[in-house]
Design an enzyme around this catalytic site. Structure first.
Site, PDB file in Angstrom:
ATOM      1  CB  CYS A  89    -105.768 -35.380  34.686  1.00 11.34           C
ATOM      2  SG  CYS A  89    -105.315 -37.543  34.086  1.00 11.34           S
ATOM      3  CG  HIS A 182    -110.103 -36.055  35.743  1.00 14.93           C
ATOM      4  ND1 HIS A 182    -110.051 -35.314  34.387  1.00 14.93           N
ATOM      5  CD2 HIS A 182    -109.581 -37.125  35.470  1.00 14.93           C
ATOM      6  CE1 HIS A 182    -109.483 -35.407  33.907  1.00 14.93           C
ATOM      7  NE2 HIS A 182    -109.432 -36.860  33.900  1.00 14.93           N
ATOM      8  CD  GLU A 184    -112.103 -32.365  36.166  1.00 12.71           C
ATOM      9  OE1 GLU A 184    -111.496 -32.420  37.219  1.00 12.71           O
ATOM     10  OE2 GLU A 184    -111.897 -33.008  35.163  1.00 12.71           O
TER      11      GLU A 184
HETATM   12  N1  GLN Z   1    -103.137 -40.121  29.453  1.00 12.76           N
HETATM   13  C1  GLN Z   1    -103.934 -38.659  29.508  1.00 12.76           C
HETATM   14  C2  GLN Z   1    -101.912 -38.274  29.183  1.00 12.76           C
HETATM   15  O1  GLN Z   1    -101.504 -38.823  29.067  1.00 12.76           O
HETATM   16  C3  GLN Z   1    -104.165 -37.444  30.179  1.00 12.76           C
HETATM   17  C4  GLN Z   1    -105.207 -37.961  30.856  1.00 12.76           C
HETATM   18  C5  GLN Z   1    -106.430 -37.427  31.295  1.00 12.76           C
HETATM   19  O2  GLN Z   1    -106.229 -36.151  31.454  1.00 12.76           O
HETATM   20  N2  GLN Z   1    -107.563 -38.095  32.138  1.00 12.76           N
HETATM   21  O3  GLN Z   1    -102.229 -37.159  28.243  1.00 12.76           O
END
Ligand code: GLN
Length: 202
Positions: A89, A182, A184
């Site tokens: 992410c 994610h 995890e």
């Molecule tokens: N929206 C977040 C970003 O731009 C990422 C979100 C996440 O890691 N769950 O950094």
């Protein structure tokens, strides 16, 4: 030989960048799969880790803190010398070469364009059962939280998974791994084991 150990029987050590975000969850998963977890907050913590995970969180904060603690360049160096690196992410954003509209530092390691918050507010968070052929036939249940989209990948990047509409959500370039979601936060440990298996290729 067991994947969590080296050929010499040494227990694998996998770092998690512990500056911001859900690094604690990754550390717990590593313990669970019999890998030694290392909370990486200073450059010296990188010494002796076999691979590194950059967790989800807020990518702008992670990159600012990484610069502040002098970690950005040492991470780049280790990754360029073959240390497997997995961004989940926000971590995938940090790993990318191209992040449209982004003023902050990125690692610029993985040849891909990643768009932040690209699923729009109405679907800030959602879950999906993904096909990830490299992990076997069983679908991978994935949780997306204000997730980025991988909108374009270079020639050296393999797409590991797409949503039904074709959006790329997991990719690999050699020993670099990126997921928009994610792993995890769900009980399936196949992505964490996949990272550990990359250590043998590095
Ligand atoms: N929206 C977040 C970003 O731009 C990422 C979100 C996440 O890691 N769950 O950094």
């Amino acid at each position: 030989m067991n994947g969590s150990q080296s050929a010499a029987g040494k227990r694998r050590r996998v770092g998690v960048l512990g500056l911001q975000g859900d690094f604690q969850e990754h550390l717990e998963v590593l313990r669970e799969i019999d890998v030694e977890p290392v909370d990486v907050r200073r450059p010296e913590h990188l010494e002796g880790v076999d691979a590194l995970i950059i967790p989800g969180g807020e990518s702008t904060t992670i990159s600012k803190l990484s610069d502040l603690y002098g970690l950005t360049e040492p991470i780049r160096e280790r990754a360029r010398h073959g240390m497997p690196l997995w961004g989940t992410c926000a971590g995938a954003i940090f790993l990318a070469t191209r992040v449209p509209g982004r003023p902050q530092t990125i690692l610029s390691l993985m040849d891909m364009t990643v768009e932040r918050n690209a699923f729009g507010r109405q679907v800030d968070s959602f879950e999906a059962d993904l096909k990830v052929p490299k992990l076997g036939p069983a679908p991978f249940h994935a949780v997306f939280i204000r997730a980025p989209k991988i909108t374009e990948v270079g020639k050296g990047v393999n797409v590991l998974s797409r949503l039904d509409d074709g959006t790329i959500v997991a990719a690999q370039q050699g020993t670099l791994l990126a997921t928009s979601f994610h792993p995890e936060l769900t009980p399936d440990r196949r992505f964490h084991r996949y990272l550990v298996d990359l250590i043998d290729r590095s």
